[in-house]
Each structure stands twice: as C-alpha cells, then as structure tokens.
Motif scaffolding. Structure first.
Motif, PDB file in Angstrom:
ATOM      1  N   LEU A 288      84.247  -9.052   7.866  1.00 24.77           N
ATOM      2  CA  LEU A 288      85.665  -9.114   8.257  1.00 24.77           C
ATOM      3  C   LEU A 288      85.919 -10.296   9.186  1.00 24.77           C
ATOM      4  O   LEU A 288      86.941 -10.982   9.078  1.00 24.77           O
ATOM      5  CB  LEU A 288      86.072  -7.799   8.938  1.00 24.77           C
ATOM      6  CG  LEU A 288      87.563  -7.685   9.316  1.00 24.77           C
ATOM      7  CD1 LEU A 288      88.446  -7.695   8.065  1.00 24.77           C
ATOM      8  CD2 LEU A 288      87.826  -6.417  10.125  1.00 24.77           C
ATOM      9  N   GLN A 289      84.966 -10.537  10.087  1.00 28.03           N
ATOM     10  CA  GLN A 289      85.126 -11.637  11.053  1.00 28.03           C
ATOM     11  C   GLN A 289      85.269 -12.984  10.345  1.00 28.03           C
ATOM     12  O   GLN A 289      86.073 -13.833  10.753  1.00 28.03           O
ATOM     13  CB  GLN A 289      83.929 -11.661  12.001  1.00 28.03           C
ATOM     14  CG  GLN A 289      84.081 -12.692  13.120  1.00 28.03           C
ATOM     15  CD  GLN A 289      82.876 -12.698  14.046  1.00 28.03           C
ATOM     16  OE1 GLN A 289      81.771 -12.365  13.647  1.00 28.03           O
ATOM     17  NE2 GLN A 289      83.092 -13.057  15.289  1.00 28.03           N
ATOM     18  N   GLU A 290      84.482 -13.208   9.280  1.00 26.16           N
ATOM     19  CA  GLU A 290      84.567 -14.465   8.516  1.00 26.16           C
ATOM     20  C   GLU A 290      85.986 -14.693   8.011  1.00 26.16           C
ATOM     21  O   GLU A 290      86.543 -15.791   8.118  1.00 26.16           O
ATOM     22  CB  GLU A 290      83.601 -14.431   7.315  1.00 26.16           C
ATOM     23  CG  GLU A 290      82.142 -14.607   7.675  1.00 26.16           C
ATOM     24  CD  GLU A 290      81.844 -15.995   8.219  1.00 26.16           C
ATOM     25  OE1 GLU A 290      82.251 -16.988   7.588  1.00 26.16           O
ATOM     26  OE2 GLU A 290      81.217 -16.086   9.297  1.00 26.16           O
TER      27      GLU A 290
ATOM     28  N   ILE B 293      98.992 -14.290  19.119  1.00 26.32           N
ATOM     29  CA  ILE B 293      99.052 -14.377  17.645  1.00 26.32           C
ATOM     30  C   ILE B 293      97.759 -13.813  17.046  1.00 26.32           C
ATOM     31  O   ILE B 293      97.786 -13.021  16.092  1.00 26.32           O
ATOM     32  CB  ILE B 293      99.236 -15.848  17.183  1.00 26.32           C
ATOM     33  CG1 ILE B 293     100.433 -16.504  17.863  1.00 26.32           C
ATOM     34  CG2 ILE B 293      99.441 -15.913  15.657  1.00 26.32           C
ATOM     35  CD1 ILE B 293     100.403 -18.034  17.802  1.00 26.32           C
ATOM     36  N   ALA B 294      96.609 -14.196  17.633  1.00 27.39           N
ATOM     37  CA  ALA B 294      95.313 -13.744  17.118  1.00 27.39           C
ATOM     38  C   ALA B 294      95.204 -12.220  17.215  1.00 27.39           C
ATOM     39  O   ALA B 294      94.670 -11.568  16.302  1.00 27.39           O
ATOM     40  CB  ALA B 294      94.180 -14.415  17.881  1.00 27.39           C
ATOM     41  N   ASN B 295      95.710 -11.637  18.310  1.00 28.03           N
ATOM     42  CA  ASN B 295      95.645 -10.181  18.476  1.00 28.03           C
ATOM     43  C   ASN B 295      96.511  -9.457  17.442  1.00 28.03           C
ATOM     44  O   ASN B 295      96.156  -8.389  16.961  1.00 28.03           O
ATOM     45  CB  ASN B 295      96.051  -9.774  19.896  1.00 28.03           C
ATOM     46  CG  ASN B 295      94.987 -10.161  20.917  1.00 28.03           C
ATOM     47  OD1 ASN B 295      93.885 -10.590  20.547  1.00 28.03           O
ATOM     48  ND2 ASN B 295      95.299 -10.041  22.193  1.00 28.03           N
ATOM     49  N   LYS B 296      97.653 -10.058  17.112  1.00 22.35           N
ATOM     50  CA  LYS B 296      98.518  -9.480  16.056  1.00 22.35           C
ATOM     51  C   LYS B 296      97.782  -9.506  14.715  1.00 22.35           C
ATOM     52  O   LYS B 296      97.826  -8.555  13.933  1.00 22.35           O
ATOM     53  CB  LYS B 296      99.822 -10.270  15.930  1.00 22.35           C
ATOM     54  CG  LYS B 296     100.746 -10.175  17.128  1.00 22.35           C
ATOM     55  CD  LYS B 296     101.547  -8.885  17.123  1.00 22.35           C
ATOM     56  CE  LYS B 296     102.557  -8.870  18.269  1.00 22.35           C
ATOM     57  NZ  LYS B 296     103.172  -7.540  18.428  1.00 22.35           N
ATOM     58  N   LEU B 297      97.123 -10.638  14.428  1.00 22.13           N
ATOM     59  CA  LEU B 297      96.371 -10.748  13.173  1.00 22.13           C
ATOM     60  C   LEU B 297      95.231  -9.727  13.162  1.00 22.13           C
ATOM     61  O   LEU B 297      94.985  -9.063  12.140  1.00 22.13           O
ATOM     62  CB  LEU B 297      95.796 -12.164  13.014  1.00 22.13           C
ATOM     63  CG  LEU B 297      94.893 -12.364  11.780  1.00 22.13           C
ATOM     64  CD1 LEU B 297      95.705 -12.300  10.493  1.00 22.13           C
ATOM     65  CD2 LEU B 297      94.145 -13.699  11.853  1.00 22.13           C
ATOM     66  N   ALA B 298      94.554  -9.589  14.322  1.00 20.98           N
ATOM     67  CA  ALA B 298      93.442  -8.637  14.430  1.00 20.98           C
ATOM     68  C   ALA B 298      93.936  -7.222  14.124  1.00 20.98           C
ATOM     69  O   ALA B 298      93.276  -6.463  13.394  1.00 20.98           O
ATOM     70  CB  ALA B 298      92.845  -8.699  15.830  1.00 20.98           C
ATOM     71  N   TYR B 299      95.110  -6.891  14.641  1.00 22.23           N
ATOM     72  CA  TYR B 299      95.684  -5.548  14.426  1.00 22.23           C
ATOM     73  C   TYR B 299      95.889  -5.292  12.923  1.00 22.23           C
ATOM     74  O   TYR B 299      95.540  -4.228  12.404  1.00 22.23           O
ATOM     75  CB  TYR B 299      97.012  -5.434  15.182  1.00 22.23           C
ATOM     76  CG  TYR B 299      97.636  -4.054  15.113  1.00 22.23           C
ATOM     77  CD1 TYR B 299      97.242  -3.052  16.007  1.00 22.23           C
ATOM     78  CD2 TYR B 299      98.599  -3.749  14.155  1.00 22.23           C
ATOM     79  CE1 TYR B 299      97.799  -1.779  15.948  1.00 22.23           C
ATOM     80  CE2 TYR B 299      99.154  -2.471  14.084  1.00 22.23           C
ATOM     81  CZ  TYR B 299      98.757  -1.490  14.981  1.00 22.23           C
ATOM     82  OH  TYR B 299      99.294  -0.225  14.907  1.00 22.23           O
ATOM     83  N   VAL B 300      96.416  -6.314  12.236  1.00 19.02           N
ATOM     84  CA  VAL B 300      96.695  -6.157  10.798  1.00 19.02           C
ATOM     85  C   VAL B 300      95.383  -6.055  10.017  1.00 19.02           C
ATOM     86  O   VAL B 300      95.206  -5.150   9.186  1.00 19.02           O
ATOM     87  CB  VAL B 300      97.538  -7.336  10.263  1.00 19.02           C
ATOM     88  CG1 VAL B 300      97.726  -7.227   8.745  1.00 19.02           C
ATOM     89  CG2 VAL B 300      98.897  -7.390  10.955  1.00 19.02           C
TER      90      VAL B 300
ATOM     91  N   GLY C 247      88.691  -3.713  18.591  1.00 15.46           N
ATOM     92  CA  GLY C 247      88.070  -3.907  19.915  1.00 15.46           C
ATOM     93  C   GLY C 247      87.256  -5.185  19.969  1.00 15.46           C
ATOM     94  O   GLY C 247      87.342  -5.954  20.936  1.00 15.46           O
ATOM     95  N   MET C 248      86.470  -5.429  18.911  1.00 13.23           N
ATOM     96  CA  MET C 248      85.639  -6.640  18.890  1.00 13.23           C
ATOM     97  C   MET C 248      86.512  -7.898  18.922  1.00 13.23           C
ATOM     98  O   MET C 248      86.236  -8.849  19.660  1.00 13.23           O
ATOM     99  CB  MET C 248      84.780  -6.654  17.624  1.00 13.23           C
ATOM    100  CG  MET C 248      83.920  -7.909  17.507  1.00 13.23           C
ATOM    101  SD  MET C 248      83.090  -8.068  15.924  1.00 13.23           S
ATOM    102  CE  MET C 248      84.430  -8.592  14.863  1.00 13.23           C
ATOM    103  N   PHE C 249      87.598  -7.905  18.115  1.00  7.27           N
ATOM    104  CA  PHE C 249      88.470  -9.091  18.066  1.00  7.27           C
ATOM    105  C   PHE C 249      89.164  -9.323  19.409  1.00  7.27           C
ATOM    106  O   PHE C 249      89.290 -10.463  19.871  1.00  7.27           O
ATOM    107  CB  PHE C 249      89.520  -8.946  16.956  1.00  7.27           C
ATOM    108  CG  PHE C 249      88.955  -9.057  15.562  1.00  7.27           C
ATOM    109  CD1 PHE C 249      87.971  -9.993  15.247  1.00  7.27           C
ATOM    110  CD2 PHE C 249      89.403  -8.226  14.547  1.00  7.27           C
ATOM    111  CE1 PHE C 249      87.458 -10.104  13.967  1.00  7.27           C
ATOM    112  CE2 PHE C 249      88.889  -8.327  13.253  1.00  7.27           C
ATOM    113  CZ  PHE C 249      87.911  -9.261  12.958  1.00  7.27           C
ATOM    114  N   LEU C 250      89.609  -8.221  20.074  1.00  6.90           N
ATOM    115  CA  LEU C 250      90.328  -8.370  21.355  1.00  6.90           C
ATOM    116  C   LEU C 250      89.395  -8.907  22.440  1.00  6.90           C
ATOM    117  O   LEU C 250      89.795  -9.754  23.251  1.00  6.90           O
ATOM    118  CB  LEU C 250      90.940  -7.038  21.795  1.00  6.90           C
ATOM    119  CG  LEU C 250      92.017  -6.438  20.857  1.00  6.90           C
ATOM    120  CD1 LEU C 250      92.628  -5.189  21.470  1.00  6.90           C
ATOM    121  CD2 LEU C 250      93.120  -7.445  20.539  1.00  6.90           C
TER     122      LEU C 250
END
Length: 796
Positions: free
Chosen positions: A644-646, A739-746, A717-720
């Motif tokens: 997912l991270q990739e 913006i990155a946190n919004k993308l992480a949520y989706v 959690g990892m993305f945040l």
C-alpha cells in the motif's frame, strides 16, 4: 527473404552513438557499443595499478560515454533497467564480435578517412547479409563504400538519426550506388514500425533533406535579422509556438544544439553546393564569426545568443555584440492570432500583417517557398518528403508545402514575386494542370501532387495509420465544443478531446458518456485517443477554482461526482474501452487511463497523478483505483502495508513516469494487460485493433467490485506518523501534510478498526469528501491560482 533484427552493434559511443545504442535497447534489442582504446591509463587508473592491458582502461572511453548518456536529461532510455541490454567493448579487442550481429551502425567522427578504416574492419568481420549503415550527417554515402566487397555495398547505406535519437523522429535513409531495394524497403519499414520514426528516403546530396532545408532556414534568418533590424527575442517570438515550432524557436535552439555544430554543417553546405541559387546565404554573417572567435557556442560554453547570470537571462545585442537584459517582444499581428487555436490556420493572418511581423513573415516564407520548390528533384523527387523531414527532424508542426497550401499556392507565388523570387517551374505547371494545392484529402487519406504524372497520388505508407485530421468531418458521428466522436470503421468509435490542452471539463465528460451510449447501442467498442501534442493535462482546474472561490460546494460536489461516475462508466460498460495516452497524461488524464479496459500507450507518455501540486488529492477515481490496485497485490503472509505504501507514495510524491515503460513501475500501467506502441502515428490504428479483438473475443461487462481490501487504522496510523516525521524534518510543509493525511485516510479506507473488504463506491465517496474539504482550504486555492497564472506548482 525475411530479415529479423535481434542484435545491433554501434561503433562510436559519443553523444550520438550512445543515444542510438540506448534507443535500440529501448525497443528490446541486444546492443554492442564499441569505441577506441585510450592512449594510456589516466592518473586515477595508474594509482590503482591498472595498465593499458586492463579491461577497465581499454573500455574507459566507451563506458564513460555511455554512463554520461544514461545520466543526461532528458534521458535517452525509456527505463534505466533497459541499460542492461547494452554491452560495451573496444574496437581493438571486440570488433570480431560483430560477426554475430544483424546490423552494424557506424557513428564515428565525421572524417571520411577514419570512416573508411572502420568500414574496412567491419567488412573483414561481418557475416554476409549483415546490414551496415553510417549515421553521417553530410559525407557522401557513395565515397564510403568504395573498395568494399560486393555484399557489403549491397547491404550498405546511410541511416541518419537526429539528436536526441530517442525524441526526434526523423530517420533519413540514403542509398549508396549499389544498395539493394530489399535493404531500403526493410529499413524504411523498420524505422517506422520498430524504431517509431518517420522514415524518409533521401538522395545522396549534401546534408540530405532535413539539414539542407533546416540550415537554409536558420541561415536565412541570420541574414534577415540584420537586414530588418530585429532583436533575437523578436525573432524567437516570431518563430516559436505561434507558427507551430518548438518553444526554443531559433536562437535558443542554436544555443542548445551548439553554434559550432550549426557552423560545421553550414560551412559544409557552402562548399558542397556551389551551384545552389541561395549559395551566398550559407556564408556565415560577421556576428556568427565573432561568436565563434569568442567561443560563445551556447549552453556548452555557458553563453551564446543568451546568457544566464544568476537568475537573470541576458540576450546578445547583435549590433554592439554585448549582452543586455532580455526584452519582451510583442507585435500587433501576433495579437490577431490569439483566438486561432491551430497554427496551420494562423498563416493566412500572419502574412497579411501590417507591421514588422507581417513584413518578416512575407520575406521569410517567400524565401523558404522558393528554396524548397527548387530542391525538387535535386534532393528528392517527391516534395512531401521535405515536409516529413522538417516535421520529424526539426519539430515543425507543419512542413513548408503544408504552410504554402494554408496561405494559398497562388498567394505564395505573389509573395515571392514581391520579393523578387519565383518558384520552380513545376509549381506553375501544377497550377496550369488544374491542381490548385499541393495536398488533398480523399476518403481519410492524404494525396500529394505527383510531378511526374501531374496528378494527385496517395502518400505511401498511410494504411497502417489513422489520421484523425483527415476523418474529423467525413466520419463525425457527434460533437460539442469539447469533444468529437468519429467512426473508425469496423464498429469502433473514437472519442477525441478538442478542449484547450485537452483538459477534461464538462463538455469532455458529456462527450465520453455520449460515446459510450452510442457504442453500447450500435457499435462494438470505443477508443479514447487524440493526436494533439498531449493526451490531456488533466481536469479543468479553472472551473474547480471558480466554484471553490464562490463557495458553490453543491455544484462542485456534483461536478466531481460526474467525473467519478464517468470514469466508472469507462470501466463498467458493455463494450471494450481502450484509452490511448501519449505525451503529458496528467491528473484526470491519468485517471481515465487507470479505468480503461486496456491501455495502448505511446512510448513517449508522461503519466502521473499530479493533483498534490494544486493542493488536492486525485478526485476522479484515482485515489480509489490506487487503493484497489494495492489490494489486488496483497498476498497471504506478505506485509500488506509495504504494498500500500508504494501506491500511496506514487500519488503523494506526484510521480510522473518519463516513459510509458516507467508507468509500469509506478503502478499506472499493468503488465499483461496494457501495451506500449513506439510509433505514435500508429497508436490509434493499434488501439482500434485491440478494441476489435476484445469485442470479437466476446467482451462481457465487468461487475462492480465490492472486494477491495482496505487496512484501516493500521495503515492510517503508519501514514500519519510518516507525515509527522516529514514535517519535523522540514521535508514537507504543513499544508503538504494535510493533503497527504487526506490521501492516507482514503487509501486506508478510513479509520476502520480492522482490515475490511469494501466497495469501490465506498472509496469513491470518501475520496470525493476529501477532495471537497481540501477545496475549502485557502492554501489549496492559492496553489490552484498559482498554477493557473504561472503554469507551475506553488509550495506553500
């Protein structure tokens, strides 16, 4: 006899040799790249105890040249992984290896004596039937093969690539006195089909076709700039995008190419064409000689016609020969063309201009028209080859005869006469025979005036192409201001964008839905493709900006939902939908590519989700699709977060592939499903073939997905934590983090307590919600406004 090329040897590894080697590696061939051995080890090699017998020393020149090429920007190779297809060696130890190669290309220094020595070696080691060609840009081909074996001469000719070999499409093939027709036919087809080039067979005359006409054009401007008292900025303004030429226009292009390169070819022409009616034009003006003395050669010496000092660009005053701050150029005539989208439609207006620009175009075009008409039959029997060469080798949107047609053949003759010039006799004969234009279009094919038969003849080699310009009116099924639907035949439709820079706004979305409606009712498949400079630079952010500024959030929500629903229709319709991206395929253009049943991408496709640059996340299904693709790669006992991270990073870093092949690495294209076409001219025809294949194989409408595995809080959690660290390390701004946190949520599927299977629609809804919330942010609006006004991203 069927000829297959599997292995190519390139002798000479300079900028051109390495570039050619890389391009053959691009198309999947095994390449041997050779160069001379150095005279002695250098200081670093001696310190390591290496001698002239050491392989590292013997191959130093070739290895350094290739390494420099692979580091250069723009890259000569589609993917750095392809460099493994190139093996290096030297001409002393490894020349015998060419016996195993199908085609040997000579790219050594432009000296006949050296080239003849190389060919002697090649003749000694090649096996009979091996192709041998020279990449010379001007030495007569007939001199090179003198004294070589009969089989060598039969399989020898010139193959002139233009630099950079990956990007410039011209591939001039110049027969020698004994070259067989089979070899010429093979190379012509190979250049087009495999190398993605515009193949042009030229006569063995000085500088062949492209450089003969191109250097005439530049030299003509060098003399005109002094005669008319123009500045270099004015000439670059008049000879750039306004007439369908590259942004670098004239003087910037010379700076990039190198003044010494241009002078070398111009001097060669001055000596080589003593009977040319424009012979004196090839003589270098005084200011060029002065620049050569001063070593002001352009980018390679840090200054040429332009010079960068800190952040300022200075330009050369050709009267004082001193640098001064660059001046903005403007002309009333150019203002009149601002509402005319296509350069071909501007020429009629430009030659009627009442100011200095109008005078310039009348002088410039009349000189060019007279010159090109007089080169037939000297450099080619068929004038369309001159147009092909200028478009493919110099990046002109229209060749000289196409421009002449646009102005009107008779009008062009009047312009010449006003300047004391006249066209070649065959042009007057053409008009007398009742042919009033050089080209005509019949039944979707282009025809040209054939001088020998005095009639319109079909331009050869078109059968493997579909040229949208030729069928836009005759095969139109439906159109609005943003899109056109044409019938490609055999039950396949094509949807072509017609908006500025092919942006995707309301009209284009209506067009896509209309095309799918038509196809589902009466046709077998749909291609979404165009032949503009770029497939699409993305959604119409101007429209999004206006709605957001006026806080029309309901309307904005409906617009985003319409975009999402349209992308889902591309994926879930009862007919196969093939998307054919090329050039810039950004944002919404990339989202459309992600939702195709199959992608037929041009090799030169620069694809990516770049929404972060304007302060939002992909909102047309792109964020959803990247989460879905990650989910499809989850394997039992694998660390799913890494996968997912990739995909998350591909979006968060706004990665844009530098070729279609790189788009497989970023997850935008999929192996086993999507394909790459090297020749963009064949792309629509190829996409049509695949739509037909899928329809004939029995295409079934896919069922919407409800099995997308999302990881919830575990991933979120990892993305945040990751974005916190990036802000703490000052790698990203606080707004980037938002913006990155919004993308992480989706992409995590929200803050679900455990991994869960969800539907695509669930992901689309949270994607749209995140997109809309970002559109309420002042900093996002600043980013969108900056992009609209400056054309580049703002980091705030």
């Amino acid at each position: 006899m069927k000829r297959t090329i599997k292995k190519v040897a390139v002798v000479g590894s300079g900028i051109m040799g390495s570039g050619i080697a890389c391009h053959f590696a691009n198309i999947g061939l095994e390449v041997l790249l050779l160069d001379i051995i150095p005279n002695e080890p250098n200081e670093a090699e001696t310190k390591k105890g290496l001698t002239l017998e050491s392989k590292a020393v013997r191959n130093r020149i070739v290895n350094e040249h290739l390494a420099n090429a692979l580091k250069s920007n723009p890259s000569p190779i589609y993917s750095q992984k392809f460099a493994s297809r190139i093996t290096t060696g030297n001409t002393t130890d490894d020349m015998a290896k060419i016996g195993n190669y199908d085609w040997v290309i000579e790219v050594v220094v432009e000296r006949l004596d050296i080239k003849k020595l190389v060919f002697e070696q090649i003749d000694k080691f090649r096996k009979p039937g091996t192709l041998v060609t020279s990449n010379t840009s001007g030495i007569p081909i007939k001199f090179m093969s003198e004294g070589r074996s009969e089989d060598f001469q039969k399989h020898f000719c010139g193959t002139h690539f233009f630099n950079p070999a990956r990007y410039l499409k011209l591939f001039e093939i110049i027969p020698g006195p004994q070259t067989s027709h089979e070899v010429l036919d093979f190379l012509f087809d190979y250049g087009s089909r495999y190398l993605g080039k515009t193949s042009v067979i030229a006569k063995d005359t000085p500088a062949f076709i492209g450089n003969r006409i191109g250097i005439f054009g530049i030299q003509s401007l060098f003399h005109l700039v002094k005669e008319m008292g123009l500045t270099i900025e004015e000439v670059d303004k008049l000879t750039g995008p306004v007439i369908g030429r590259p942004k670098s226009a004239t003087f910037r292009t010379v700076d990039v190419v190198g003044l010494d390169t241009l002078v070398h070819v111009a001097n060669g022409l001055y000596e080589g064409v003593p009977n040319d009616e424009a012979h004196d034009l090839f003589k270098l003006p005084d200011f060029i000689n002065k620049m050569m003395e001063n070593k002001w050669l352009g980018s390679k010496t840090g200054q040429g016609f332009y010079k960068k000092v800190d952040k300022d660009i200075l330009s050369l005053d050709l009267d004082t020969m001193e640098y001064r701050p660059a001046k903005k150029a403007s002309f009333a005539t150019l203002e009149l063309t601002k509402t005319i989208d296509k350069p071909i439609d501007r020429f009629k207006v430009l030659v009627k201009g009442k100011d200095k620009a109008g005078d310039f175009y009348r002088k410039n075009f009349s000189a060019m028209f007279a010159y090109v008409s007089n080169r037939v039959p000297e450099i080619t029997d068929d004038f369309y080859k001159i147009d092909d060469a200028m478009k493919a080798g110099f990046g002109w949107e229209n060749g000289p005869f196409e421009i002449w047609d646009a102005i009107g053949v008779q009008k062009g003759i009047e312009l010449m006469e006003a300047e004391g010039l006249k066209p070649a006799a065959w042009v007057n004969e053409m008009i007398a025979s009742g042919n009033t234009s050089f080209y005509t279009v019949k039944e979707g094919a282009t025809y040209f005036y054939n001088i020998a038969s005095k009639s319109q003849t079909k331009v050869p080699g078109q059968d493997s192409f579909i040229i949208l310009n030729n069928i836009r009116e005759s095969k139109k099924v439906w159109s609005n201001s943003g899109a056109v639907i044409h019938d490609l035949g055999d039950g396949i439709l094509n949807l072509e964008f017609q908006s500025k820079m092919n942006t995707i706004g309301g009209d284009v979305l209506v067009g896509i839905n209309k095309a799918i409606d038509f196809a589902e009712k009466e046709y077998n498949g749909l291609v979404i493709g165009n032949q503009g400079a770029n497939f699409s630079v993305g959604a119409n952010i101007g429209m999004i900006f206006m709605m957001a500024v006026e806080q029309e959030y309901d309307e904005l929500n409906m617009a985003i939902k319409m975009f999402q629903d349209t992308m889902m229709r591309v994926r879930y319709s009862s007919i196969p939908v093939i998307v054919a991206p090329h050039g810039m395929t950004l944002g919404g253009g990339c989202e459309m590519t992600l939702h195709a049943d199959k992608v037929v991408a041009a090799a030169e496709s620069y694809i990516g989700l770049v929404e972060f640059g304007v302060g939002v996340i992909p909102g047309g299904g792109g964020s959803k699709e990247m989460a879905l693709r990650a989910s499809d790669l989850f394997r039992k006992n694998d660390v799913e977060l890494n996968v997912l991270q990739e995909y998350f990073l591909a979006v968060a870093m706004a990665k844009v592939s530098t070729s279609a092949y790189e788009a497989f690495d970023t997850g935008v294209l999929q192996k086993g499903k999507d394909i790459v076409v090297v020749n963009k001219d064949r792309q629509i025809a190829e996409a049509k073939k695949h739509a037909l294949l899928m329809a004939e194989a029995g295409y079934t409408q896919p069922i919407r997905r409800t099995d997308v595995k999302v990881l919830g809080k575990q991933a979120l959690g990892m993305f945040l934590v990751g974005t916190d660290q990036m802000v703490a390390g000052k790698y990203i701004s606080e707004h980037d983090q938002k913006i990155a946190n919004k993308l992480a949520y989706v992409m995590a599927g929200g803050d679900l307590s455990e991994p869960t299977f969800v539907s695509e629609q669930y992901l689309l809804d949270i994607e749209r919600e995140a997109f809309l919330s970002l559109c309420t942010e002042r900093k996002t609006l600043e980013r969108i406004q900056f992009m609209l006004t400056k054309g580049k991203p703002l980091r705030n």
